[in-house]
Motif scaffolding. Structure first.
Motif, short mmCIF file in Angstrom:
data_model
loop_
_atom_site.label_atom_id
_atom_site.label_comp_id
_atom_site.label_asym_id
_atom_site.label_seq_id
_atom_site.Cartn_x
_atom_site.Cartn_y
_atom_site.Cartn_z
N ALA A 1 0.83 -1.21 0.00
CA ALA A 1 0.00 0.00 0.00
C ALA A 1 0.87 1.26 0.00
O ALA A 1 0.54 2.26 -0.65
CB ALA A 1 -0.93 0.00 1.21
N ALA A 2 1.99 1.23 0.73
CA ALA A 2 2.89 2.38 0.75
C ALA A 2 3.54 2.58 -0.61
O ALA A 2 3.68 3.70 -1.09
CB ALA A 2 3.95 2.20 1.83
N LYS A 3 3.93 1.48 -1.24
CA LYS A 3 4.54 1.57 -2.57
C LYS A 3 3.53 2.12 -3.58
O LYS A 3 3.88 2.95 -4.43
CB LYS A 3 5.06 0.21 -3.00
CG LYS A 3 6.22 -0.29 -2.16
CD LYS A 3 6.63 -1.68 -2.59
CE LYS A 3 7.74 -2.21 -1.69
NZ LYS A 3 8.15 -3.56 -2.04
N GLU A 4 2.29 1.67 -3.49
CA GLU A 4 1.25 2.17 -4.39
C GLU A 4 0.99 3.65 -4.16
O GLU A 4 0.74 4.40 -5.11
CB GLU A 4 -0.03 1.37 -4.19
CG GLU A 4 0.05 -0.04 -4.71
CD GLU A 4 -1.20 -0.84 -4.38
OE1 GLU A 4 -2.24 -0.24 -4.07
OE2 GLU A 4 -1.11 -2.07 -4.44
N ALA A 5 1.02 4.09 -2.90
CA ALA A 5 0.80 5.51 -2.60
C ALA A 5 1.90 6.37 -3.20
O ALA A 5 1.64 7.46 -3.71
CB ALA A 5 0.72 5.70 -1.09
N VAL A 6 3.14 5.89 -3.15
CA VAL A 6 4.25 6.63 -3.75
C VAL A 6 4.07 6.72 -5.26
O VAL A 6 4.23 7.78 -5.87
CB VAL A 6 5.60 5.97 -3.39
CG1 VAL A 6 6.73 6.54 -4.22
CG2 VAL A 6 5.88 6.14 -1.92
N GLY B 1 4.03 9.18 -9.74
CA GLY B 1 4.05 8.58 -11.06
C GLY B 1 4.35 7.10 -11.01
O GLY B 1 4.85 6.58 -10.01
N PRO B 2 4.04 6.40 -12.10
CA PRO B 2 4.16 4.94 -12.10
C PRO B 2 5.60 4.43 -12.01
O PRO B 2 5.84 3.30 -11.63
CB PRO B 2 3.52 4.52 -13.42
CG PRO B 2 3.57 5.74 -14.27
CD PRO B 2 3.51 6.92 -13.35
N ASP B 3 6.58 5.27 -12.35
CA ASP B 3 7.98 4.84 -12.30
C ASP B 3 8.65 5.14 -10.96
O ASP B 3 9.82 4.82 -10.77
CB ASP B 3 8.78 5.51 -13.42
CG ASP B 3 8.28 5.09 -14.79
OD1 ASP B 3 7.74 3.98 -14.92
OD2 ASP B 3 8.41 5.89 -15.74
N ALA B 4 7.94 5.76 -10.04
CA ALA B 4 8.53 6.16 -8.76
C ALA B 4 8.78 4.93 -7.89
O ALA B 4 8.04 3.96 -7.91
CB ALA B 4 7.60 7.12 -8.03
N GLU B 5 9.86 4.99 -7.16
CA GLU B 5 10.24 3.90 -6.26
C GLU B 5 10.31 4.42 -4.83
O GLU B 5 10.63 5.58 -4.59
CB GLU B 5 11.61 3.34 -6.65
CG GLU B 5 11.64 2.64 -7.98
CD GLU B 5 10.91 1.31 -7.94
OE1 GLU B 5 10.92 0.65 -6.88
OE2 GLU B 5 10.32 0.95 -8.97
#
Length: 118
Positions: free
Chosen positions: A18-23, A28-32
């Motif tokens: 969920a945290a990764k999806e929030a980022v 943006g979709p390429d954010a890590e």
């Protein structure tokens, strides 16, 4: 949560999905998500850490002062007995000082001696 065996083996905590999806939703979709190793290495860097730790210390001081100053205003509004008022304020500022000491310790030692797992 990591078990004691995982910690001893050098396993690092992982962020929930969920945290990764929030980022990704925010940046943006390429954010890590920034890895734990990167954050701890930054806090171990003498120059970088001084700037961020200085900011965190100032933030801690201002936040504690703001919160406990407000609490003391509320206490003085409701406590009419002068001795009770002094006692409540003394306990309040003593708690603020204890939280300041714990917070300063946490900020200052963050990243000390950190060695990334290889």
């Amino acid at each position: 949560m990591l078990s004691s065996e995982q910690i001893e083996a050098g396993a690092l905590p992982d962020y929930p999905e969920a945290a990764k999806e929030a980022v990704r939703a925010r940046y943006g979709p390429d954010a890590e998500v920034t890895p734990y190793d990167v954050v701890m290495l930054r806090l171990a860097d003498p120059v970088y850490a001084v700037l961020w730790k200085g900011f965190n210390i100032l933030f801690l001081i201002f936040a504690l002062h703001h919160g406990f100053y407000g609490l003391n205003n509320i206490l003085t509004d409701y406590i009419r007995n002068p001795i009770g008022r002094v006692l409540a304020q003394t306990l309040s500022w003593t708690l603020a000082l204890a939280l300041l000491i714990v917070g300063l310790y946490s900020i200052i030692v963050a990243g000390w001696g950190y060695m990334p797992a290889s």
